[in-house]
Design a protein around this motif. Structure first.
Motif, PDB file in Angstrom:
ATOM      1  N   ASN A 102       2.660   3.818 -12.856  1.00 20.18           N
ATOM      2  CA  ASN A 102       1.575   4.695 -13.345  1.00 20.18           C
ATOM      3  C   ASN A 102       0.203   4.151 -12.993  1.00 20.18           C
ATOM      4  OD1 ASN A 102       3.979   4.645 -14.930  1.00 20.18           O
ATOM      5  ND2 ASN A 102       3.028   6.073 -16.369  1.00 20.18           N
ATOM      6  N   SER A 103       0.069   2.838 -12.989  1.00 22.45           N
ATOM      7  CA  SER A 103      -1.253   2.225 -12.870  1.00 22.45           C
ATOM      8  C   SER A 103      -1.704   2.016 -11.434  1.00 22.45           C
ATOM      9  CB  SER A 103      -1.251   0.868 -13.596  1.00 22.45           C
ATOM     10  OG  SER A 103      -0.343  -0.027 -12.982  1.00 22.45           O
ATOM     11  N   PHE A 104      -0.928   2.497 -10.456  1.00 20.41           N
ATOM     12  CA  PHE A 104      -1.284   2.267  -9.055  1.00 20.41           C
ATOM     13  C   PHE A 104      -1.740   3.535  -8.341  1.00 20.41           C
ATOM     14  CE2 PHE A 104       1.001  -1.581  -9.882  1.00 20.41           C
ATOM     15  CZ  PHE A 104       0.457  -2.518  -9.001  1.00 20.41           C
ATOM     16  N   PHE A 105      -1.803   4.664  -9.050  1.00 22.99           N
ATOM     17  CA  PHE A 105      -2.215   5.913  -8.431  1.00 22.99           C
ATOM     18  C   PHE A 105      -3.461   6.440  -9.149  1.00 22.99           C
ATOM     19  CE2 PHE A 105       2.283   5.494  -7.551  1.00 22.99           C
ATOM     20  CZ  PHE A 105       2.365   5.828  -6.199  1.00 22.99           C
ATOM     21  N   ARG A 106      -4.477   6.706  -8.376  1.00 21.92           N
ATOM     22  CA  ARG A 106      -5.730   7.201  -8.955  1.00 21.92           C
ATOM     23  C   ARG A 106      -5.557   8.659  -9.362  1.00 21.92           C
ATOM     24  NH1 ARG A 106     -10.540   5.011  -8.895  1.00 21.92           N
ATOM     25  NH2 ARG A 106      -9.884   3.515  -7.294  1.00 21.92           N
TER      26      ARG A 106
ATOM     27  N   VAL B 223       9.225  -0.168 -11.410  1.00 27.99           N
ATOM     28  CA  VAL B 223      10.105  -0.341 -10.248  1.00 27.99           C
ATOM     29  C   VAL B 223       9.951  -1.762  -9.736  1.00 27.99           C
ATOM     30  CG1 VAL B 223       9.962   2.095  -9.607  1.00 27.99           C
ATOM     31  CG2 VAL B 223       8.357   0.469  -8.606  1.00 27.99           C
ATOM     32  N   ARG B 224      10.902  -2.190  -8.928  1.00 31.48           N
ATOM     33  CA  ARG B 224      10.814  -3.513  -8.336  1.00 31.48           C
ATOM     34  C   ARG B 224       9.611  -3.583  -7.396  1.00 31.48           C
ATOM     35  NH1 ARG B 224      15.511  -6.167  -9.637  1.00 31.48           N
ATOM     36  NH2 ARG B 224      17.449  -4.936  -9.708  1.00 31.48           N
ATOM     37  N   ARG B 225       8.991  -4.766  -7.343  1.00 29.95           N
ATOM     38  CA  ARG B 225       7.796  -4.931  -6.521  1.00 29.95           C
ATOM     39  C   ARG B 225       8.095  -4.613  -5.044  1.00 29.95           C
ATOM     40  NH1 ARG B 225       3.419  -8.168  -7.646  1.00 29.95           N
ATOM     41  NH2 ARG B 225       4.651  -9.217  -9.275  1.00 29.95           N
TER      42      ARG B 225
ATOM     43  N   PHE C  60       8.147  -0.808  -4.254  1.00 31.41           N
ATOM     44  CA  PHE C  60       7.025   0.050  -4.627  1.00 31.41           C
ATOM     45  C   PHE C  60       6.541   0.904  -3.457  1.00 31.41           C
ATOM     46  CE2 PHE C  60       2.404   0.735  -5.123  1.00 31.41           C
ATOM     47  CZ  PHE C  60       2.448   1.580  -6.228  1.00 31.41           C
ATOM     48  N   ARG C  61       6.737   0.397  -2.222  1.00 30.42           N
ATOM     49  CA  ARG C  61       6.279   1.183  -1.066  1.00 30.42           C
ATOM     50  C   ARG C  61       7.024   2.515  -0.967  1.00 30.42           C
ATOM     51  NH1 ARG C  61       9.163  -3.108   1.031  1.00 30.42           N
ATOM     52  NH2 ARG C  61      11.117  -2.595   2.121  1.00 30.42           N
TER      53      ARG C  61
ATOM     54  N   LEU D 291       9.920   9.260  -5.269  1.00 32.02           N
ATOM     55  CA  LEU D 291      10.331   8.161  -4.401  1.00 32.02           C
ATOM     56  C   LEU D 291      10.892   8.714  -3.109  1.00 32.02           C
ATOM     57  CD1 LEU D 291      10.448   6.831  -7.344  1.00 32.02           C
ATOM     58  CD2 LEU D 291      11.995   5.188  -6.314  1.00 32.02           C
ATOM     59  N   LEU D 292      10.449   8.144  -2.014  1.00 29.62           N
ATOM     60  CA  LEU D 292      10.981   8.507  -0.702  1.00 29.62           C
ATOM     61  C   LEU D 292      11.967   7.410  -0.318  1.00 29.62           C
ATOM     62  CD1 LEU D 292      10.687  10.674   1.478  1.00 29.62           C
ATOM     63  CD2 LEU D 292       9.074   9.178   2.655  1.00 29.62           C
ATOM     64  N   LEU D 293      13.246   7.680  -0.519  1.00 29.11           N
ATOM     65  CA  LEU D 293      14.290   6.676  -0.338  1.00 29.11           C
ATOM     66  C   LEU D 293      14.901   6.797   1.043  1.00 29.11           C
ATOM     67  CD1 LEU D 293      16.051   6.958  -3.805  1.00 29.11           C
ATOM     68  CD2 LEU D 293      14.199   5.434  -3.123  1.00 29.11           C
ATOM     69  N   SER D 294      15.091   5.662   1.673  1.00 32.60           N
ATOM     70  CA  SER D 294      15.722   5.615   2.990  1.00 32.60           C
ATOM     71  C   SER D 294      17.213   5.448   2.811  1.00 32.60           C
ATOM     72  CB  SER D 294      15.162   4.455   3.813  1.00 32.60           C
ATOM     73  OG  SER D 294      13.774   4.615   4.019  1.00 32.60           O
TER      74      SER D 294
END
Length: 399
Positions: free
Chosen positions: A143-147, A170-172, A175-176, A200-203
Motif C-alpha cells: 500500500n505504501s509504495f504507490f502514490r 509481499v516478499r521484497r 515486489f516488482r 500482480l503480473l505473475l510470470s
C-alpha cells in the motif's frame, strides 16, 4: 494469505498473467453472498480475503482484531502469524492481506525499504508491530509504495474518522510483480471498510517438451581400427547366430542377423545423443584446439576479475582489470582466427584430393541443413585453383 510457486524449471517460453487479490472486511456475510459475489466480479477480483467480524462461527471472526485486546492476545496473534509465514518456502510467492488494525503512518521514518513513504495518517504502536513483522520476514507493505489520493488509501471510514488499517504484504523480491495497490470506491450496504486490491503480473514459465529423438549409429566412425574390430566381431557373431538359428525360417534368420549387426555397431561405433538439446550441448566446434580452449578460459577468468573489481575494488583496480581483460580478449580472438585458418586450409587441402570427393558431398549436405557451426564453407577453389565466393558458383562447382 496466498502462496504460489515462484519459478518453473527448464523454462523456455515465459507467459504472464495478471491476478487481482482483494482484501475486504464486510462486517457480516449473513444474506450478502450474492451481493458480495457480484461486487467481486464487477471489480474483477480473482482471489479474495474476506473478514467477517460478526459471524456466528468464532472461526469466521476477524483474526487481526487487536483493538481493545490485551497485550497477551496481541502477542499470541503475532506469534501465530510469524509461525505461519515462516513455514512458507522461500521459493514461493507470498501475498499476505488483511485488516491488521494498525496505522503505519504516511512517512517511512526509519522503515525505508519496508515502508514506501506513501501511506496515510499517523503511526501508532500497532503500526510499528506491522512494520517490524515485515522486516523480520523480508516483506514490504505494498500500500505504501504507490502514490494515490487519500480516498484510495483510506480503508476504513466512520463519520469523520478515516484510517488505513488494511494492508497487503509481499516478499521484497516479488515486489516488482506488483503493478498497483489501491482502495476501490465504497459499496452501499456494507460496513465502513472498503475493498483493498492489489494487481500482480505473475510470470508463468511454460516448460517446453523436448521431442525425443531416436539415437542413430555413428557409421562415420567405421574406418581404420574401428572398422576391423566391427568386421571381426560381426563375423564371430554371425557364425554363432547362423549355427543357433539353423532351424529358423529365412525371414526370421535375416531379422536376427540384421539386429545382431546393429547391436555390434552400437557397441563398437557408438550412437548419437537422445534429444536435440543433448546433441547441441555435446557438439563441439570442429576447429577448436587445446590452445583455443586455454585462451578462452583465460579471457573468461579476466572477465570475472573485472566484474569483481567493479563491485568491490577501487577505480584503479577496475582499470587494471579492464586492461587485462581487453588484452586477454584480443589474444583469444587472434588465437581463434589462427585456428580457423589452419582448419580451413586442412579442409581445402583434403577437398582437393581424390578421397575428398565424398567429403564434398557431405559438406554440401551439411550446408543445406545448416548443421555446421561456423557458417560452413565460405569459399572453394575452381579447377585452376582460384577462389569462388559466390554461393551460386560454389554450388555449380560442387555439382
Amino acid at each position: 494469505m496466498w502462496a504460489g510457486r515462484h519459478k518453473g524449471v527448464n523454462a523456455r517460453v515465459k507467459r504472464t498473467s495478471r491476478l487481482r487479490f482483494g482484501c475486504w472486511n464486510v462486517g457480516t456475510l449473513k444474506g450478502k453472498f450474492l451481493e458480495l459475489g457480484n461486487a467481486l466480479t464487477r471489480y474483477k477480483v480473482d482471489v479474495g480475503e474476506i473478514g467477517d467480524t460478526r459471524g456466528h462461527n468464532k472461526r469466521d471472526q476477524r483474526v487481526c482484531s487487536q483493538s481493545g485486546q490485551g497485550a497477551g492476545e496481541k502477542k499470541n496473534f503475532w506469534d501465530s502469524l510469524d509461525e505461519l509465514v515462516g513455514s512458507c518456502p522461500v521459493d514461493q510467492r507470498l501475498v499476505l492481506g488483511g485488516d491488521l488494525n494498525g496505522h503505519i503512518g504516511a512517512e517511512s521514518d526509519g522503515y525505508a525499504g519496508v515502508h514506501g513513504g506513501l501511506g496515510f495518517g499517523v503511526r501508532n504502536d500497532e503500526g510499528c508491530s506491522i512494520l517490524e513483522f515485515a522486516i523480520a520476514h523480508d516483506l514490504v507493505i505494498a500500500n505504501s509504495f504507490f502514490r494515490k489520493r487519500d480516498s484510495q488509501l483510506i480503508t476504513f471510514q466512520s463519520g469523520l474518522n478515516k484510517t488505513q488499517i488494511d494492508y497487503f504484504l509481499v516478499r521484497r523480491g516479488d515486489f516488482r510483480a506488483c503493478k498497483d495497490c489501491k482502495v476501490l470506491p465504497r459499496e452501499a450496504g456494507y460496513s465502513q471498510h472498503r475493498l483493498l486490491v492489489i494487481d500482480l503480473l505473475l510470470s508463468r514459465r511454460a516448460t517446453k517438451t523436448e521431442k525425443a529423438v531416436k539415437p542413430r549409429i555413428l557409421w562415420k566412425k567405421l574406418r581404420g581400427e574401428a572398422a576391423e574390430t566391427f568386421r571381426l566381431t560381426t563375423i564371430s557373431r554371425f557364425t554363432k547366430e547362423i549355427r543357433d538359428g539353423s532351424h529358423m525360417e529365412a525371414d526370421e534368420l535375416w531379422t536376427l542377423l540384421a539386429e545382431g549387426m546393429r547391436e555390434t555397431a552400437k557397441e563398437v561405433l557408438g550412437v548419437t545423443r537422445e534429444t536435440e538439446r543433448q546433441r547441441r550441448v555435446g557438439r563441439e566446434s570442429w576447429w577448436i584446439s587445446e590452445e583455443v580452449q586455454s585462451k578462452v578460459a583465460a579471457k573468461l577468468s579476466c572477465f570475472k576479475d573485472l566484474v569483481k573489481s567493479r563491485q568491490n575494488g577501487t577505480n584503479e583496480d577496475w582499470s587494471l582489470a579492464r586492461q587485462r581483460y581487453y588484452e586477454a580478449k584480443k589474444e583469444a580472438k587472434r588465437t581463434v582466427a589462427i585456428a580457423k585458418e589452419r582448419a580451413y586450409e586442412e579442409l581445402y587441402r583434403k577437398l582437393d584430393s581424390k578421397e575428398g570427393e565424398n567429403e564434398i558431398f557431405r559438406i554440401a549436405k551439411a550446408r543445406e541443413k545448416r548443421r555446421r557451426d561456423l557458417g560452413d564453407v565460405i569459399y572453394i577453389k575452381d579447377e585452376n585453383g582460384r577462389s569462388i565466393v559466390k554461393e551460386g558458383d560454389i554450388r555449380k562447382r560442387w555439382e
